[in-house]
Design an enzyme around this catalytic site. Structure first.
Site, PDB file in Angstrom:
ATOM      1  N   PRO A   1     119.020  60.539  62.796  1.00  0.00           N
ATOM      2  CA  PRO A   1     118.365  60.745  61.496  1.00  0.00           C
ATOM      3  C   PRO A   1     117.147  59.841  61.369  1.00  0.00           C
ATOM      4  O   PRO A   1     117.233  58.634  61.602  1.00  0.00           O
ATOM      5  CB  PRO A   1     119.458  60.376  60.489  1.00  0.00           C
ATOM      6  CG  PRO A   1     120.402  59.496  61.246  1.00  0.00           C
ATOM      7  CD  PRO A   1     120.361  59.950  62.666  1.00  0.00           C
TER       8      PRO A   1
ATOM      9  N   CYS B   1     113.866  59.083  58.720  1.00  0.00           N
ATOM     10  CA  CYS B   1     113.197  59.345  57.451  1.00  0.00           C
ATOM     11  C   CYS B   1     111.769  59.813  57.683  1.00  0.00           C
ATOM     12  O   CYS B   1     111.045  59.249  58.511  1.00  0.00           O
ATOM     13  CB  CYS B   1     113.194  58.083  56.592  1.00  0.00           C
ATOM     14  SG  CYS B   1     114.829  57.587  56.028  1.00  0.00           S
TER      15      CYS B   1
ATOM     16  N   LEU C   1     116.603  52.432  71.158  1.00  0.00           N
ATOM     17  CA  LEU C   1     115.591  52.446  72.217  1.00  0.00           C
ATOM     18  C   LEU C   1     116.112  53.054  73.516  1.00  0.00           C
ATOM     19  O   LEU C   1     115.857  52.537  74.609  1.00  0.00           O
ATOM     20  CB  LEU C   1     115.064  51.031  72.461  1.00  0.00           C
ATOM     21  CG  LEU C   1     114.270  50.402  71.306  1.00  0.00           C
ATOM     22  CD1 LEU C   1     113.709  49.050  71.726  1.00  0.00           C
ATOM     23  CD2 LEU C   1     113.144  51.315  70.842  1.00  0.00           C
TER      24      LEU C   1
ATOM     25  N   TYR D   1     121.730  49.663  53.459  1.00  0.00           N
ATOM     26  CA  TYR D   1     121.783  50.530  52.288  1.00  0.00           C
ATOM     27  C   TYR D   1     123.124  50.347  51.569  1.00  0.00           C
ATOM     28  O   TYR D   1     123.946  49.528  51.960  1.00  0.00           O
ATOM     29  CB  TYR D   1     121.482  51.966  52.693  1.00  0.00           C
ATOM     30  CG  TYR D   1     120.093  52.086  53.291  1.00  0.00           C
ATOM     31  CD1 TYR D   1     118.968  51.717  52.550  1.00  0.00           C
ATOM     32  CD2 TYR D   1     119.901  52.515  54.613  1.00  0.00           C
ATOM     33  CE1 TYR D   1     117.693  51.783  53.102  1.00  0.00           C
ATOM     34  CE2 TYR D   1     118.618  52.572  55.162  1.00  0.00           C
ATOM     35  CZ  TYR D   1     117.528  52.204  54.405  1.00  0.00           C
ATOM     36  OH  TYR D   1     116.263  52.259  54.944  1.00  0.00           O
TER      37      TYR D   1
ATOM     38  N   GLN E   1     122.735  63.380  57.105  1.00  0.00           N
ATOM     39  CA  GLN E   1     123.175  62.029  56.781  1.00  0.00           C
ATOM     40  C   GLN E   1     123.158  61.869  55.265  1.00  0.00           C
ATOM     41  O   GLN E   1     122.098  61.884  54.630  1.00  0.00           O
ATOM     42  CB  GLN E   1     122.261  60.994  57.441  1.00  0.00           C
ATOM     43  CG  GLN E   1     122.769  59.573  57.308  1.00  0.00           C
ATOM     44  CD  GLN E   1     121.858  58.579  57.993  1.00  0.00           C
ATOM     45  OE1 GLN E   1     120.718  58.395  57.579  1.00  0.00           O
ATOM     46  NE2 GLN E   1     122.364  57.920  59.031  1.00  0.00           N
TER      47      GLN E   1
ATOM     48  N   GLY F   1     115.771  58.624  68.718  1.00  0.00           N
ATOM     49  CA  GLY F   1     114.866  58.788  67.592  1.00  0.00           C
ATOM     50  C   GLY F   1     113.424  58.854  68.033  1.00  0.00           C
ATOM     51  O   GLY F   1     112.812  59.919  68.076  1.00  0.00           O
ATOM     52  N   ARG F   2     112.871  57.693  68.392  1.00  0.00           N
ATOM     53  CA  ARG F   2     111.451  57.631  68.719  1.00  0.00           C
ATOM     54  C   ARG F   2     111.048  58.605  69.815  1.00  0.00           C
ATOM     55  O   ARG F   2     109.962  59.184  69.773  1.00  0.00           O
ATOM     56  CB  ARG F   2     111.076  56.202  69.129  1.00  0.00           C
ATOM     57  CG  ARG F   2     111.127  55.191  67.998  1.00  0.00           C
ATOM     58  CD  ARG F   2     110.896  53.783  68.524  1.00  0.00           C
ATOM     59  NE  ARG F   2     110.861  52.778  67.467  1.00  0.00           N
ATOM     60  CZ  ARG F   2     111.936  52.205  66.942  1.00  0.00           C
ATOM     61  NH1 ARG F   2     113.139  52.536  67.372  1.00  0.00           N
ATOM     62  NH2 ARG F   2     111.810  51.296  65.986  1.00  0.00           N
TER      63      ARG F   2
ATOM     64  N   ARG G   1     128.055  56.203  59.999  1.00  0.00           N
ATOM     65  CA  ARG G   1     127.113  55.305  60.684  1.00  0.00           C
ATOM     66  C   ARG G   1     127.315  53.901  60.153  1.00  0.00           C
ATOM     67  O   ARG G   1     127.268  53.649  58.940  1.00  0.00           O
ATOM     68  CB  ARG G   1     125.666  55.745  60.480  1.00  0.00           C
ATOM     69  CG  ARG G   1     124.660  54.731  61.052  1.00  0.00           C
ATOM     70  CD  ARG G   1     123.257  55.278  61.200  1.00  0.00           C
ATOM     71  NE  ARG G   1     123.051  55.817  62.542  1.00  0.00           N
ATOM     72  CZ  ARG G   1     121.842  55.990  63.100  1.00  0.00           C
ATOM     73  NH1 ARG G   1     120.753  55.693  62.420  1.00  0.00           N
ATOM     74  NH2 ARG G   1     121.723  56.485  64.317  1.00  0.00           N
TER      75      ARG G   1
END
Length: 364
Positions: free
Chosen positions: A25, A27, A304, A184, A103, A326-327, A232
């Site tokens: 996930p 943003c 990573l 969060y 998510q 992700g990246r 998560r």
């Protein structure tokens, strides 16, 4: 030839993922109308990774309430208009052969912030912000002081997660993930660095985990017997011994499993601003391995993982059951198809429109 472990199917409950290389996930801060309704950007962003061969496409942290968003530009799933917009995106993901996950999130004290393009820090109420909520009045550095949640507000938040889960299922999502990481709201309750309550939601680990477990039970109840529920967790605040630790994560992962979680998505950090995090390729993988071994619950690893052979090693060695990237999916939405080629996995889900781009294609 043996198929690479990364490209073997994986089944949880009634969902079979075509491979174990999944989209984390991420943003996007791209809801320009600030109404929580996902847009064409989300369709193309998420749909592109499904087209690119991912086994699971996980939508970004999606607010279960308006004040549960990180920023006013986040997606939401607290009303039917949002549900219907998500259904179009889910249908496209399914059409590309991938599973779709969402998510479910509440930002807590890290809510009501600017998105990166507009600056940093809290956004004022007159600019569309709101008073953030938290377990106590301890603020995240640089952000607004949160209002400590009453018992009634905690119950309302639990109900909001349940309603959001119901809408997500109605939109067609295959996987529901409860976001309890990265500083969060649910992570804020878990960590003693952000929770100094003295009631049944503070103090002992059992008390600090109470809110999360209430949410997991409600989401599990809505999900029924067929839909996988992920949680998560940040494995550590990177501020031991006073902060949230791996030992805490192991204990809470077991409780979450017993409450109905099918997989723990293991990340780390996010709850304090000055944590000394030793970032590097695969730096969070040992946490996923520890939870998997000690709790006996499936895990996904993240952090990573940008190279196919590293992702393959993580799964093949049993450190995790899947890898969240992700990246690399931002840089290359076709990362999964590229990884299949580099690892020698014969997959049958290249889009036919792209067949001339396959590595096996030869000019006539």
């Amino acid at each position: 030839m043996t198929s690479p472990a990364l490209f073997t199917p994986f089944t949880l409950r009634s969902v079979t993922f075509r491979n174990r290389l999944w989209v984390a996930p991420m943003c996007q801060y791209s809801v320009e109308k600030r109404d929580g309704v996902p847009t064409d950007w989300h369709l193309v962003h998420l749909g592109g990774t499904a087209r690119g061969g991912a086994g699971l496409v996980m939508a970004e942290a999606t607010g279960v309430t308006p004040e549960g968003r990180i920023s006013a530009w986040d997606t939401g799933i607290w009303n039917d208009e949002q549900r219907d917009a998500w259904s179009r995106i889910v249908a496209f993901i399914h059409g590309q052969g991938a599973a779709a996950g969402i998510q479910l999130a509440h930002a807590g004290r890290k809510g009501s912030t600017h998105r990166g393009l507009e600056g940093h820090g809290a956004i004022a109420t007159h600019d569309g912000g709101w008073e953030p909520l938290g377990p106590s009045t301890l603020p995240f550095p640089g952000l607004a002081t949160p209002a400590p949640m009453s018992h009634a507000q905690i119950a309302q938040a639990v109900a909001a997660f349940r309603s959001a889960a119901r809408r997500a299922l109605d939109a067609g999502f295959d996987v529901l993930e409860v976001h309890a990481a990265h500083g969060y709201l649910l992570h804020e309750f878990l960590s003693p660095l952000s929770n100094d309550r003295s009631d049944e939601y503070g103090g002992s680990l059992e008390n600090r985990a109470r809110f999360l477990l209430e949410v997991v039970r409600e989401v599990r109840d809505v999900a029924g017997a067929d839909v996988p529920v992920f949680v998560r967790l940040s494995a550590t605040d990177w501020k031991e011994p006073e902060g949230w630790t791996l030992e805490d994560t192991v204990a809470v992962s077991a409780w979450a499993r017993d409450a109905g979680a099918d997989l723990v998505d293991v990340s780390s950090g996010g709850n304090v601003a000055d944590a000394p995090i030793p970032v590097g390729p695969g730096y969070q993988v040992p946490f996923a391995a520890e939870v998997r071994e000690r709790v006996g619950v499936p895990t996904s690893a993240v952090g990573l993982v940008t190279e196919p052979h590293l992702a393959e090693h993580i799964v093949a060695s049993g450190q995790a059951d899947a890898v969240m990237a992700g990246r690399e999916f931002l840089r290359d939405p076709h990362f999964a198809l590229r990884a299949a080629h580099e690892l020698g996995a014969g997959v049958d889900y290249w889009p036919f429109q792209y067949e001339r781009g396959t590595f096996a294609h030869r000019p006539a």
